[in-house]
Design an enzyme around this catalytic site. Structure first.
Site, PDB file in Angstrom:
ATOM      1  N   PHE A  11       0.823  -1.222   0.000  1.00 22.66           N
ATOM      2  CA  PHE A  11       0.000   0.000   0.000  1.00 22.66           C
ATOM      3  C   PHE A  11       0.858   1.274   0.000  1.00 22.66           C
ATOM      4  O   PHE A  11       0.834   2.065  -0.957  1.00 22.66           O
ATOM      5  CB  PHE A  11      -0.903  -0.086   1.242  1.00 22.66           C
ATOM      6  CG  PHE A  11      -1.614   1.166   1.630  1.00 22.66           C
ATOM      7  CD1 PHE A  11      -2.302   1.937   0.690  1.00 22.66           C
ATOM      8  CD2 PHE A  11      -1.646   1.571   2.963  1.00 22.66           C
ATOM      9  CE1 PHE A  11      -2.976   3.088   1.085  1.00 22.66           C
ATOM     10  CE2 PHE A  11      -2.319   2.703   3.360  1.00 22.66           C
ATOM     11  CZ  PHE A  11      -2.978   3.468   2.420  1.00 22.66           C
ATOM     12  N   LEU A  33       5.915 -10.375  -2.458  1.00 24.69           N
ATOM     13  CA  LEU A  33       4.520 -10.568  -2.874  1.00 24.69           C
ATOM     14  C   LEU A  33       3.808 -11.517  -1.906  1.00 24.69           C
ATOM     15  O   LEU A  33       3.361 -12.603  -2.292  1.00 24.69           O
ATOM     16  CB  LEU A  33       4.423 -11.071  -4.322  1.00 24.69           C
ATOM     17  CG  LEU A  33       4.942 -10.111  -5.401  1.00 24.69           C
ATOM     18  CD1 LEU A  33       4.799 -10.726  -6.784  1.00 24.69           C
ATOM     19  CD2 LEU A  33       4.222  -8.756  -5.356  1.00 24.69           C
ATOM     20  N   THR A  34       3.730 -11.114  -0.663  1.00 21.77           N
ATOM     21  CA  THR A  34       2.900 -11.838   0.296  1.00 21.77           C
ATOM     22  C   THR A  34       1.444 -11.567  -0.062  1.00 21.77           C
ATOM     23  O   THR A  34       1.170 -10.851  -1.034  1.00 21.77           O
ATOM     24  CB  THR A  34       3.154 -11.331   1.730  1.00 21.77           C
ATOM     25  OG1 THR A  34       2.685  -9.973   1.816  1.00 21.77           O
ATOM     26  CG2 THR A  34       4.633 -11.394   2.108  1.00 21.77           C
ATOM     27  N   THR A 136       6.261   2.889  12.493  1.00 19.12           N
ATOM     28  CA  THR A 136       4.920   3.270  12.906  1.00 19.12           C
ATOM     29  C   THR A 136       4.934   4.033  14.230  1.00 19.12           C
ATOM     30  O   THR A 136       5.865   3.879  15.029  1.00 19.12           O
ATOM     31  CB  THR A 136       4.058   1.985  13.064  1.00 19.12           C
ATOM     32  OG1 THR A 136       2.877   2.288  13.786  1.00 19.12           O
ATOM     33  CG2 THR A 136       4.808   0.901  13.838  1.00 19.12           C
ATOM     34  N   ASP A 137       3.871   4.804  14.463  1.00 17.97           N
ATOM     35  CA  ASP A 137       3.739   5.486  15.769  1.00 17.97           C
ATOM     36  C   ASP A 137       3.364   4.486  16.870  1.00 17.97           C
ATOM     37  O   ASP A 137       3.446   4.803  18.058  1.00 17.97           O
ATOM     38  CB  ASP A 137       2.693   6.612  15.692  1.00 17.97           C
ATOM     39  CG  ASP A 137       1.293   6.120  15.348  1.00 17.97           C
ATOM     40  OD1 ASP A 137       1.139   4.953  14.930  1.00 17.97           O
ATOM     41  OD2 ASP A 137       0.335   6.907  15.505  1.00 17.97           O
ATOM     42  N   SER A 162       3.666  -4.066  16.917  1.00 18.11           N
ATOM     43  CA  SER A 162       4.434  -2.866  17.274  1.00 18.11           C
ATOM     44  C   SER A 162       5.746  -3.240  17.951  1.00 18.11           C
ATOM     45  O   SER A 162       6.754  -2.548  17.796  1.00 18.11           O
ATOM     46  CB  SER A 162       3.608  -1.906  18.132  1.00 18.11           C
ATOM     47  OG  SER A 162       3.105  -2.536  19.278  1.00 18.11           O
ATOM     48  N   LYS A 200      -7.495  -3.868   6.485  1.00 17.15           N
ATOM     49  CA  LYS A 200      -7.406  -2.742   7.403  1.00 17.15           C
ATOM     50  C   LYS A 200      -8.778  -2.059   7.488  1.00 17.15           C
ATOM     51  O   LYS A 200      -9.640  -2.265   6.632  1.00 17.15           O
ATOM     52  CB  LYS A 200      -6.331  -1.758   6.924  1.00 17.15           C
ATOM     53  CG  LYS A 200      -4.962  -2.405   6.657  1.00 17.15           C
ATOM     54  CD  LYS A 200      -4.134  -2.464   7.890  1.00 17.15           C
ATOM     55  CE  LYS A 200      -2.831  -3.239   7.802  1.00 17.15           C
ATOM     56  NZ  LYS A 200      -2.079  -3.352   6.602  1.00 17.15           N
ATOM     57  N   LEU A 201      -8.954  -1.233   8.512  1.00 13.45           N
ATOM     58  CA  LEU A 201     -10.296  -0.718   8.846  1.00 13.45           C
ATOM     59  C   LEU A 201     -11.052  -0.131   7.640  1.00 13.45           C
ATOM     60  O   LEU A 201     -12.169  -0.568   7.329  1.00 13.45           O
ATOM     61  CB  LEU A 201     -10.179   0.345   9.963  1.00 13.45           C
ATOM     62  CG  LEU A 201     -11.523   0.921  10.399  1.00 13.45           C
ATOM     63  CD1 LEU A 201     -12.304  -0.063  11.260  1.00 13.45           C
ATOM     64  CD2 LEU A 201     -11.319   2.231  11.181  1.00 13.45           C
ATOM     65  N   PRO A 216     -17.812  -4.789  11.100  1.00 15.40           N
ATOM     66  CA  PRO A 216     -17.408  -5.133  12.475  1.00 15.40           C
ATOM     67  C   PRO A 216     -16.592  -4.020  13.134  1.00 15.40           C
ATOM     68  O   PRO A 216     -15.563  -3.603  12.595  1.00 15.40           O
ATOM     69  CB  PRO A 216     -16.547  -6.389  12.276  1.00 15.40           C
ATOM     70  CG  PRO A 216     -16.043  -6.301  10.879  1.00 15.40           C
ATOM     71  CD  PRO A 216     -17.008  -5.484  10.079  1.00 15.40           C
ATOM     72  N   ARG A 293     -10.401  -6.082  20.306  1.00 15.13           N
ATOM     73  CA  ARG A 293      -9.083  -6.648  19.989  1.00 15.13           C
ATOM     74  C   ARG A 293      -8.297  -6.810  21.292  1.00 15.13           C
ATOM     75  O   ARG A 293      -8.325  -5.904  22.143  1.00 15.13           O
ATOM     76  CB  ARG A 293      -8.382  -5.691  19.048  1.00 15.13           C
ATOM     77  CG  ARG A 293      -6.945  -5.991  18.767  1.00 15.13           C
ATOM     78  CD  ARG A 293      -6.287  -4.829  18.033  1.00 15.13           C
ATOM     79  NE  ARG A 293      -6.439  -4.912  16.592  1.00 15.13           N
ATOM     80  CZ  ARG A 293      -6.126  -3.917  15.761  1.00 15.13           C
ATOM     81  NH1 ARG A 293      -5.691  -2.775  16.228  1.00 15.13           N
ATOM     82  NH2 ARG A 293      -6.273  -4.065  14.459  1.00 15.13           N
TER      83      ARG A 293
HETATM   84  P1  NAD Z   1       1.428  -3.645   3.304  1.00 12.91           P
HETATM   85  O1  NAD Z   1       1.104  -4.829   4.160  1.00 12.91           O
HETATM   86  O2  NAD Z   1       0.377  -3.053   2.437  1.00 12.91           O
HETATM   87  O3  NAD Z   1       2.661  -3.984   2.341  1.00 12.91           O
HETATM   88  C1  NAD Z   1       3.786  -4.676   2.778  1.00 12.91           C
HETATM   89  C2  NAD Z   1       4.608  -5.070   1.563  1.00 12.91           C
HETATM   90  O4  NAD Z   1       5.792  -5.743   2.016  1.00 12.91           O
HETATM   91  C3  NAD Z   1       3.894  -6.024   0.614  1.00 12.91           C
HETATM   92  O5  NAD Z   1       4.112  -5.647  -0.728  1.00 12.91           O
HETATM   93  C4  NAD Z   1       4.539  -7.378   0.913  1.00 12.91           C
HETATM   94  O6  NAD Z   1       4.526  -8.254  -0.189  1.00 12.91           O
HETATM   95  C5  NAD Z   1       5.945  -6.939   1.275  1.00 12.91           C
HETATM   96  N1  NAD Z   1       6.628  -7.908   2.139  1.00 12.91           N
HETATM   97  C6  NAD Z   1       6.169  -8.468   3.287  1.00 12.91           C
HETATM   98  N2  NAD Z   1       7.081  -9.316   3.794  1.00 12.91           N
HETATM   99  C7  NAD Z   1       8.159  -9.278   2.961  1.00 12.91           C
HETATM  100  C8  NAD Z   1       9.417  -9.916   2.961  1.00 12.91           C
HETATM  101  N3  NAD Z   1       9.769 -10.784   3.922  1.00 12.91           N
HETATM  102  N4  NAD Z   1      10.283  -9.643   1.961  1.00 12.91           N
HETATM  103  C9  NAD Z   1       9.950  -8.768   0.978  1.00 12.91           C
HETATM  104  N5  NAD Z   1       8.751  -8.141   0.924  1.00 12.91           N
HETATM  105  C10 NAD Z   1       7.867  -8.393   1.909  1.00 12.91           C
HETATM  106  O7  NAD Z   1       2.022  -2.569   4.310  1.00 12.91           O
HETATM  107  P2  NAD Z   1       1.859  -0.985   4.319  1.00 12.91           P
HETATM  108  O8  NAD Z   1       0.614  -0.638   5.022  1.00 12.91           O
HETATM  109  O9  NAD Z   1       2.112  -0.472   2.945  1.00 12.91           O
HETATM  110  O10 NAD Z   1       3.069  -0.600   5.279  1.00 12.91           O
HETATM  111  C11 NAD Z   1       4.376  -0.360   4.760  1.00 12.91           C
HETATM  112  C12 NAD Z   1       5.301  -0.009   5.908  1.00 12.91           C
HETATM  113  O11 NAD Z   1       4.823   1.137   6.589  1.00 12.91           O
HETATM  114  C13 NAD Z   1       5.415  -1.104   6.956  1.00 12.91           C
HETATM  115  O12 NAD Z   1       6.747  -1.162   7.389  1.00 12.91           O
HETATM  116  C14 NAD Z   1       4.517  -0.628   8.089  1.00 12.91           C
HETATM  117  O13 NAD Z   1       4.965  -1.099   9.328  1.00 12.91           O
HETATM  118  C15 NAD Z   1       4.676   0.870   7.983  1.00 12.91           C
HETATM  119  N6  NAD Z   1       3.541   1.673   8.457  1.00 12.91           N
HETATM  120  C16 NAD Z   1       2.272   1.386   8.028  1.00 12.91           C
HETATM  121  C17 NAD Z   1       1.213   2.192   8.450  1.00 12.91           C
HETATM  122  C18 NAD Z   1      -0.198   1.948   7.971  1.00 12.91           C
HETATM  123  O14 NAD Z   1      -1.115   2.634   8.410  1.00 12.91           O
HETATM  124  N7  NAD Z   1      -0.434   1.029   7.052  1.00 12.91           N
HETATM  125  C19 NAD Z   1       1.456   3.259   9.313  1.00 12.91           C
HETATM  126  C20 NAD Z   1       2.767   3.520   9.712  1.00 12.91           C
HETATM  127  C21 NAD Z   1       3.807   2.724   9.260  1.00 12.91           C
END
Ligand code: NAD
Length: 345
Positions: A11, A33-34, A136-137, A162, A200-201, A216, A293
């Site tokens: 994302f 690509l999980t 993340t925060d 976290s 996600k929400l 939910p 949760r």
């Molecule tokens: P996401 O789950 O949408 O995407 C994660 C990506 O990482 C996916 O493309 C997945 O295929 C890849 N991935 C997972 N495990 C892997 C591995 N072992 N090797 C290679 N690729 C792998 O996550 P997101 O929401 O885009 O978050 C991205 C980053 O930002 C994360 O580090 C997350 O902790 C951080 N973050 C997210 C948020 C949020 O609100 N989503 C907020 C703050 C920080």
């Protein structure tokens, strides 16, 4: 610049990828690509010259080492992670592997590459190199009714997610302190916007509402999150990458605190307006309060004065409800994307 961006098929990583390509950077994507990452997020951008896709795991240190060397990488940006708190509660193992061991392997690959930079321009290249770690925060734990998180607060993570991110942040800090690797860490609040996996929400509520399912809501729905548009977060990460000081951390927030129930009600109101139900009842009638949760943090909020002052960070999405409406519209217009990413693989 030559960038290696991990997790760019997810994302936030894919929003950052779009930003970097607009800036004319060359990007190599490393993504496993999980279930949460999908080519649908990046395939229109991959051209095998300015944007190269490599399928692989960030725990594979040798692979990262070879990519750093082959593409003479200037900036390594780590978005790859297991990112969903609920999954971390029932299956924490993958979070430890990817978030902690994966970050460790990236740091070691970067350290080896950075140490071995040679040639007439090595000093400049070494100074300019960055390892930017996206976090993340939630590492700061939970807030009561008042106060906000900032860079000076101690870490108090409460969920396996976290805690695994906090562990990775500590490794990044130590690799700077001990080995002088030029690292920068960013800590951001909850993101929303296009291409967020429907677990996600916000995307869950939109897709469930349209599918006639329950919406939910955990507990009494009064837990508070701060919401930032994904493009504002991507902009902040780009600023931290290009202007951040090695060894520093920067917080980014959306200045948009809302209770979970407020978010769900806003989504329902937007859908009632632009895609009313056939029976003309409000989508809010689908809301169902479910068991809370485990260990649910009460409130998150961010003070991002440091990023504003030192990086010139400013948001373009000032009104959460405006960004939310655009997000709902994106999901309505991209039913094919929803089907693709949710299809069994
Ligand atoms: P996401 O789950 O949408 O995407 C994660 C990506 O990482 C996916 O493309 C997945 O295929 C890849 N991935 C997972 N495990 C892997 C591995 N072992 N090797 C290679 N690729 C792998 O996550 P997101 O929401 O885009 O978050 C991205 C980053 O930002 C994360 O580090 C997350 O902790 C951080 N973050 C997210 C948020 C949020 O609100 N989503 C907020 C703050 C920080």
């Amino acid at each position: 610049m030559n960038l290696l961006v991990t997790g760019a098929a997810g994302f936030i990583g894919s929003a950052f990828l779009r930003k970097a390509l607009r800036k004319k950077d060359k990007v190599v994507i490393l993504d496993k690509l999980t279930y949460a990452g999908h080519m649908a997020n990046v395939e229109e951008l991959v051209d095998n010259s300015n944007c190269i896709f490599v399928k692989g795991c960030i725990t594979d240190q040798k692979l990262t080492e070879s990519l750093l060397k082959e593409h003479q990488i200037d900036y390594l940006v780590n978005f790859a992670a297991e990112s969903h708190v609920d999954n971390s509660i029932h299956s924490p193992g993958e979070f430890i592997k990817t978030n902690i061991l994966g970050t460790f392997a990236l740091l070691e690959a970067a350290r080896g590459y950075w140490n071995q930079l040679t040639g007439p321009e090595a000093v400049i290249k070494k100074n300019n190199f960055r390892f930017l770690h996206v976090s993340t925060d939630e590492v700061y734990g939970t807030l009561g009714e008042t106060g906000k998180f900032n860079e000076e607060l101690p870490y108090r993570p409460n969920s396996p997610y976290s805690a695994s991110k906090a562990g990775s942040d500590h490794l990044v800090r130590a690799w700077h302190h001990t080995y002088k690797l030029p690292t920068v860490t960013t800590n951001c609040s909850n993101n929303y916007g296009p291409r967020q996996y429907p677990e996600k929400l916000i995307p869950t509520m939109i897709t469930n509402a349209l599918g006639g399912k329950h919406l939910p809501v955990y507990g009494n729905g009064k837990n508070i999150r701060d919401w930032i548009h994904v493009e504002d977060h991507a902009h902040g990460v780009y600023l931290a990458l290009t202007q951040g000081v090695p060894g520093e951390t920067y917080c980014f927030g959306g200045n948009s605190e809302r209770t979970n129930l407020e978010v769900v009600n806003s989504i329902c109101a937007i859908l009632d307006d632009i895609k009313p139900r056939a029976d003309r009842q409000s989508y809010s009638s689908q809301i169902k309060f479910v068991e809370d949760r485990a260990g649910h943090d009460w409130r998150y909020a961010i003070d991002d004065t440091k990023a504003q002052r030192e990086l010139g960070f400013a948001r373009t999405y000032h009104q959460f409800e405006v960004g939310l409406r655009a997000t709902v519209e994106w999901y309505l217009a991209n039913g094919e994307w929803i089907q693709k990413v949710k299809a069994p693989r």
